[in-house]
Enzyme design. Structure first.
Site, PDB file in Angstrom:
ATOM      1  CB  SER A 167     -28.658  -7.146  25.919  1.00 54.34           C
ATOM      2  OG  SER A 167     -29.824  -7.597  26.578  1.00 54.34           O
ATOM      3  CD  GLU A 206     -21.687  15.537  35.891  1.00 54.78           C
ATOM      4  OE1 GLU A 206     -21.239  16.674  35.714  1.00 54.78           O
ATOM      5  OE2 GLU A 206     -21.627  14.940  36.989  1.00 54.78           O
ATOM      6  NE  ARG A 222     -21.961  15.143  40.642  1.00 50.23           N
ATOM      7  CZ  ARG A 222     -22.526  16.340  40.512  1.00 50.23           C
ATOM      8  NH1 ARG A 222     -23.364  16.572  39.542  1.00 50.23           N
ATOM      9  NH2 ARG A 222     -22.249  17.310  41.350  1.00 50.23           N
TER      10      ARG A 222
END
Length: 146
Positions: free
Chosen positions: A113, A90, A87
């Protein structure tokens, strides 16, 4: 002994002692997210923090130089099958370009960063179902022209 063996020893001791990343982080005055990352082999620990973790978990001090060593920050490039990690991939897949566009609009051409960086994970109780709140805070690094 390498970081993989150190990781396994820490996870076993953590389970046996009932310690949590939060309790360990508080014990050594470090973020539990950073500590988990270092214990899982993705960051190096200052020697005093590595020694403290070994003492708390009852581990051999031979782990201290391993935990203090610079890691190879590599991971399997295949899409993960673990549902939680998938996820997160995703989210980056769906919102990565959006985040890049918004960051560039607000800051200019550069990156966030992951070196000068902190992250926090909180639980937000909600009547519709508890929420996971992940806060990432990274220094903006502009690209330079030369």
């Amino acid at each position: 002994m390498d970081k993989t063996i150190a990781k396994e020893a820490i996870l076993k001791a953590k389970l046996e002692t009932g310690e949590t990343w939060d309790s360990l982080g508080k014990a050594i005055n470090m973020s539990p997210v950073w500590l988990a990352s270092a214990c899982l082999g993705m960051n190096s620990m200052p020697e005093d923090k590595a020694q403290a973790i070994c003492e708390i978990l009852g581990l051999n001090s031979e782990l201290v130089p391993i935990l203090s060593a610079c890691p190879h920050k590599t991971w399997d490039k295949a899409v993960p099958t673990d549902p939680l990690i998938y996820r997160l991939y995703e989210i980056v897949g769906v919102y990565g370009e959006t985040l890049k566009s918004v960051i560039h609009e607000k800051f200019g051409d550069g990156i966030m960063s992951a070196i000068d960086f902190s992250m926090d994970v909180e639980k937000e109780e909600n009547p519709k179902g508890d929420r996971v709140v992940i806060t990432m805070n990274g220094k903006f690094l502009p690209y330079k022209s030369w």
